[in-house]
Motif scaffolding. Sequence first.
Motif, PDB file in Angstrom:
ATOM      1  N   UNK A  95       0.897  -1.210  -0.129  1.00 13.98           N
ATOM      2  CA  UNK A  95      -0.232   0.054  -0.006  1.00 13.98           C
ATOM      3  C   UNK A  95       1.002   1.315   0.034  1.00 13.98           C
ATOM      4  N   UNK A  96       1.926   1.303   0.674  1.00 15.06           N
ATOM      5  CA  UNK A  96       2.628   2.815   1.014  1.00 15.06           C
ATOM      6  C   UNK A  96       3.293   3.003  -0.484  1.00 15.06           C
ATOM      7  N   UNK A  97       3.411   2.183  -1.372  1.00 14.35           N
ATOM      8  CA  UNK A  97       4.106   2.305  -2.648  1.00 14.35           C
ATOM      9  C   UNK A  97       2.751   2.601  -3.899  1.00 14.35           C
ATOM     10  N   UNK A  98       1.704   2.456  -3.473  1.00 12.22           N
ATOM     11  CA  UNK A  98       0.750   2.369  -4.749  1.00 12.22           C
ATOM     12  C   UNK A  98       0.970   3.792  -5.327  1.00 12.22           C
ATOM     13  N   UNK A  99       0.792   3.651  -6.729  1.00 12.45           N
ATOM     14  CA  UNK A  99       0.642   4.948  -7.200  1.00 12.45           C
ATOM     15  C   UNK A  99       2.178   5.726  -7.309  1.00 12.45           C
ATOM     16  N   UNK A 100       3.124   5.167  -6.571  1.00 11.20           N
ATOM     17  CA  UNK A 100       4.428   6.012  -6.806  1.00 11.20           C
ATOM     18  C   UNK A 100       5.454   5.483  -7.897  1.00 11.20           C
ATOM     19  N   UNK A 101       5.220   4.605  -8.816  1.00 12.15           N
ATOM     20  CA  UNK A 101       5.761   4.473  -9.940  1.00 12.15           C
ATOM     21  C   UNK A 101       6.859   3.413  -9.464  1.00 12.15           C
ATOM     22  N   UNK A 102       7.217   2.993  -8.281  1.00 12.39           N
ATOM     23  CA  UNK A 102       8.289   2.255  -7.695  1.00 12.39           C
ATOM     24  C   UNK A 102       7.780   0.964  -7.466  1.00 12.39           C
ATOM     25  N   UNK A 103       8.966  -0.059  -7.455  1.00 12.26           N
ATOM     26  CA  UNK A 103       8.644  -1.521  -7.222  1.00 12.26           C
ATOM     27  C   UNK A 103       9.193  -1.785  -5.719  1.00 12.26           C
ATOM     28  N   UNK A 104       8.964  -2.947  -5.349  1.00 11.34           N
ATOM     29  CA  UNK A 104       9.590  -3.337  -4.000  1.00 11.34           C
ATOM     30  C   UNK A 104      10.167  -4.841  -4.025  1.00 11.34           C
ATOM     31  N   UNK A 105      11.207  -5.003  -3.307  1.00 10.22           N
ATOM     32  CA  UNK A 105      11.644  -6.348  -2.933  1.00 10.22           C
ATOM     33  C   UNK A 105      11.377  -6.650  -1.597  1.00 10.22           C
ATOM     34  N   UNK A 106      11.191  -7.778  -1.333  1.00 14.04           N
ATOM     35  CA  UNK A 106      10.673  -8.347   0.081  1.00 14.04           C
ATOM     36  C   UNK A 106      11.067  -9.707   0.364  1.00 14.04           C
ATOM     37  N   UNK A 107      11.638 -10.238   1.416  1.00 12.60           N
ATOM     38  CA  UNK A 107      11.929 -11.496   1.753  1.00 12.60           C
ATOM     39  C   UNK A 107      11.455 -12.395   2.739  1.00 12.60           C
ATOM     40  N   UNK A 108      11.310 -13.498   2.731  1.00 12.77           N
ATOM     41  CA  UNK A 108      11.096 -14.482   3.773  1.00 12.77           C
ATOM     42  C   UNK A 108      11.863 -15.437   3.913  1.00 12.77           C
ATOM     43  N   UNK A 109      12.240 -15.914   5.188  1.00 10.98           N
ATOM     44  CA  UNK A 109      13.441 -16.882   5.524  1.00 10.98           C
ATOM     45  C   UNK A 109      12.674 -17.878   6.410  1.00 10.98           C
ATOM     46  N   UNK A 110      13.104 -19.138   6.115  1.00 11.49           N
ATOM     47  CA  UNK A 110      12.752 -20.418   7.170  1.00 11.49           C
ATOM     48  C   UNK A 110      13.559 -21.371   7.049  1.00 11.49           C
TER      49      UNK A 110
END
Lengths: 247, 247, 247, 247, 247, 247
Positions: free
Chosen positions: D49-64
């Motif tokens: 949500x905090x990036x919607x409309x910003x033109x920017x992407x996101x990278x996120x990670x999960x670890x287990x």
Amino acid sequence: MRRDERKPNQIRDVVIERNFIKHAEGSVLITVGDTKVICTATVEEKVPPFLRGSGQGWITAEYSMLPRATPSRNQREATKGKVSGRTMEIQRLIGRALRSVVDLRGLGERTIWLDCDVIQADGGTRTASITGAFVAMADAMNLLAQKGSLEKIPLTDYLAAVSVGVVEGTPVLDLNYIEDSSAKVDMNVVMTGQGQFVEIQGTGEDTPFSPDELQSMLSLAKEGIHDLIRKQKEALGEVAGRIAPVE
Amino acid sequence: MRRDERKPNQIRDVVIERNFIKHAEGSVLITVGDTKVICTATVEEKVPPFLRGSGQGWITAEYSMLPRATPSRNQREATKGKVSGRTMEIQRLIGRALRSVVDLRGLGERTIWLDCDVIQADGGTRTASITGAFVAMADAMNLLAQKGSLEKIPLTDYLAAVSVGVVEGTPVLDLNYIEDSSAKVDMNVVMTGQGQFVEIQGTGEDTPFSPDELQSMLSLAKEGIHDLIRKQKEALGEVAGRIAPVE
Amino acid sequence: MRRDERKPNQIRDVVIERNFIKHAEGSVLITVGDTKVICTATVEEKVPPFLRGSGQGWITAEYSMLPRATPSRNQREATKGKVSGRTMEIQRLIGRALRSVVDLRGLGERTIWLDCDVIQADGGTRTASITGAFVAMADAMNLLAQKGSLEKIPLTDYLAAVSVGVVEGTPVLDLNYIEDSSAKVDMNVVMTGQGQFVEIQGTGEDTPFSPDELQSMLSLAKEGIHDLIRKQKEALGEVAGRIAPVE
Amino acid sequence: MRRDERKPNQIRDVVIERNFIKHAEGSVLITVGDTKVICTATVEEKVPPFLRGSGQGWITAEYSMLPRATPSRNQREATKGKVSGRTMEIQRLIGRALRSVVDLRGLGERTIWLDCDVIQADGGTRTASITGAFVAMADAMNLLAQKGSLEKIPLTDYLAAVSVGVVEGTPVLDLNYIEDSSAKVDMNVVMTGQGQFVEIQGTGEDTPFSPDELQSMLSLAKEGIHDLIRKQKEALGEVAGRIAPVE
Amino acid sequence: MRRDERKPNQIRDVVIERNFIKHAEGSVLITVGDTKVICTATVEEKVPPFLRGSGQGWITAEYSMLPRATPSRNQREATKGKVSGRTMEIQRLIGRALRSVVDLRGLGERTIWLDCDVIQADGGTRTASITGAFVAMADAMNLLAQKGSLEKIPLTDYLAAVSVGVVEGTPVLDLNYIEDSSAKVDMNVVMTGQGQFVEIQGTGEDTPFSPDELQSMLSLAKEGIHDLIRKQKEALGEVAGRIAPVE
Amino acid sequence: MRRDERKPNQIRDVVIERNFIKHAEGSVLITVGDTKVICTATVEEKVPPFLRGSGQGWITAEYSMLPRATPSRNQREATKGKVSGRTMEIQRLIGRALRSVVDLRGLGERTIWLDCDVIQADGGTRTASITGAFVAMADAMNLLAQKGSLEKIPLTDYLAAVSVGVVEGTPVLDLNYIEDSSAKVDMNVVMTGQGQFVEIQGTGEDTPFSPDELQSMLSLAKEGIHDLIRKQKEALGEVAGRIAPVE
């Protein structure tokens, strides 16, 4: 010159008020600029299961912010039903840092809980928590020594923490919230009175940082820690005399 | 004479310090004897789903204690992963009580969150929270009025809360922790400046209480509320003048 | 005259059906108008940790509604993963109220669990739960006495609960759902057979209420409790004779 | 000489096997000594949500970790019902590190999820995760570029991570589990192909460490990162040619 | 002869009482021997996200037991904070089974919730739930048809469920709790009025079972289902006439 | 002919790779077509509370999928904070199935945990888990026997599982994901080496199935189980000789 007129190597005004909460064995209100943290130390006469029968004590910490410690309100973690990753990271850091200067065998099989509750935040809440919690912990240990439960205060050194960063191209010490928001690098350093490192956590999320910037920040941190430990000694007064001498 | 030398109908010393947290729209540190609560008011420009489009605002409250507000340390509710029944009861009570003197239509479609965080506890934390939160709420409403978002402060009356009980056979006002522990009856009363009841919650867990005891306690509560509302007016200073007149 | 043609001081039709669930030590289906609650009593031969070794027993209660007890379906709390604040308030109230008439020492180190499950709701579910659970509890105690585990039924008095309120300006007794929705004041009163108060919980959320209204409601409650205790005695039949005499 | 006959500045054998899981947009099995991690990259055509409309992407990670990745079995976090503090720290670290070399604007409004699942652990699982996830992420970006969804691979540099520490008085590179357990200092370093720092996390829990030890460890880390990035390039083959040139 | 004097192929006494809860669109108390389940059907005028805009409806079920439905008290799942694996299996089974005879397109974009709450348990609670929920669902659909929201009842067939097992070497129908506890095989069968299988779930945990035993149990199940569907038709009375004819 | 050119009664290619994870007492990577599951067996020298002092052991299983085992990414259950109903059903099934061929008394008071982690999914993950876990369990038991902790491998028979279904009107064996999605019936069968049934779980959600279809599917399952058990024996090599002879 920085926005709040400090020099790059200048920490904010620091006030350490002891005995802030009447029930706790040690308690401090630490004020660093506009950041205010209540740190209490609680002595519990038992240790976690993995230490039972070991003759060693334990130091653990919890950290929280009041919902309105910040410019906009944060939902309570109790309401959300879980502790955030950020909070867990910070409380693990505080506990680990404080343990590094405690003679756990000298403490005996007891736990000291350090609760760091931020009532107003303006950057540097985790480092203020460590610096304040050290004093609350020393007070709790002093109380144990005065009651005869401990022979002496089981501290091997002083300990404080400070943030450093690179703001608008300049390495600076003890960032407030505004500076922190625009910093290219954000680093927290925990050091002992003897100038040894306990923790270094540096992050260059937006832009990686160079080896030279790293060295400048480490120098600033050393200066800041020196100033903070002086404040701790002043606050502790005669209790300071009972802590292992530091050059 | 009571242990702390108060008369049966005497409240403890009360101090209401406004603007205690710089970020909040209203904030108070209320001290009632050794009980200390930080109350902050946060204005949020939206309402819960059930009120959307209704033209009405909402008042809601959250309550918490620092782990070492009490003689022994309490585990954090965030760590436990859930809010206790006691906390839920208290925060529902605070919200309900405050709403009773707010003209929700006059507030417009916005929510005021009242956060009551007990930093030191010595009995009467829920009533101190209500009394303090009223002032923080009034300040937040006054700010909205000064910014032109509200025509006037949408309060219909003053509001305060106090505990009463029967200790060693005598009805007494504003019990501290020691008195509360040995009280046969424990009752919390919330009243308006006009002397109307908003909440009465009385419990005689160990021993039921008689109709006569009830009447004595209600009289004491009325006196106590009167004193507390006077303290609120003094603290609010010129803001008090902008709240609906109370006899 | 009220919508359902009752007089202001008239309770709804009450039926208490004992031995409703074959497995439980005590079980009741209580019907109050269109409100129906299954109350079961379970004897557990141990107490919570804080009472171990004390020689005292414990009474505890849980409350729930079937999803479709109400006009629209409520999500199950098990599905939500947590018990709501409302449910916690109610189950704490039921347990506290019942304990007030139990000689916990006479009960010995055992716990009686009262489960109150609302299968159909039309107002007054918490008060019906208390009134019904008292009977289920008495049956379970009677069973213990008959088996020789208890010398006598450890009850010091009868206990029942009823709601009162102010509807369209008139104080009325035992509100159904429609009345409750439009009531200006909502008060629940728990009383003993001797006419002592155990709990008073009154709320004037929308409009505060006057001291006169309070007194009228307390009088109505006294009448209602008297009627309900008569129903309990009739339902208990010969077991009633083994409970401490009540005038 | 170290227990496994490595020199102090020598990393363990590294194998990076691409396309390990057929469904994922990028997937790698990275083996570093006896540590094995499956890293998958998933492209999601939306952003938080905090990036919607910003033109920017996101990278996120999960670890287990699989329960039996370790010498004794660990309870699953799903069974415990919550993610541990350690896991949260690690997944925040992985995401932050990878973002530092991604041109988020160049990525457009999409998210790449990096899942790092340790199937066998022998020290250095978080650093192996970062090194492996970089390759999986590059593959996923290459796929987007080949499908025409991206003009070019939005990476500004290579990125790898390695641990360093002080074991029996000697600074060493890429610690396995046995070394890690006896290390006085444990430090994880994340660096870019250009030799810039992205993260430094050093902890001297048992014994603080000196500025000289810090400098030796940083030098070792630089060597290790250099070797790891060479391995990444070899594994990526012709895809390596489409990533921003690195000296 | 079985302990309760039934023949191997004989079901227990079945009573289906309709309109048991006044608020629900359909509601049944089904009694099968000493097993009693309240089944309510709630119509919700929307569907889960995966069906929005599809023109299809949905059938979903929830299952629970009152704490004292069983010989010893079970902790509530709401109190535990999670639904057990057993409960999830059962509610998935009930929903899946009922959907098999519903023309979801004929139902339109609405959901029918079936809540099955066991108030007294003596074996076969899940099969009684399915058999009872079918009737509650038919009633809710009939109500929709009568109000003109549906052209006709969108059911393609009748549906009932029964358990079969091998007890002391003999295949038997409709096991009660005692039989179930000593059964070598436990199988639940759901069938339509046309004699088609909807679900077969057979488990030989302690001892595997032979193909012959399987065939005997399937024959018994067929007989039992036939009897149960006859009971459903009798209970539904004239509504039965509006359901697709079944031979 | 099926899409992947198999005959109706033909299972997919099966590879069972033992000793896949170095730390576990037994570990297998089982590949069935494109479905890949890591199965580890962990020996714990204690049993759940309900078996303490009974002289019996226990077998329990947990099941999970990596987020990207499937065509689109699934959220982790640890992140959601709870285990889904589907996962619970599957892990209960795996544990129950394996226990059916274990002499729990022969195992002694210890638990074997079977962890089945799907790293790539293409239909039949639960049946592949059972088939693979049997081998990992046998290896763990063999290790206990070799160390002298057990006299012999406490297995009473072989055990494997396979799915069957009706696809486009034809009963087929061992469905892959595409077939499973379009199957009218989906049935999982667990059988022993002796051809006895351990579990039958068949569901005709969209369309009920006939008795004839049931018989055809059971025949196919028998063939498939036979082939799978042959694969298990080949994989186990000389350990197979130490398991109870199977015709």
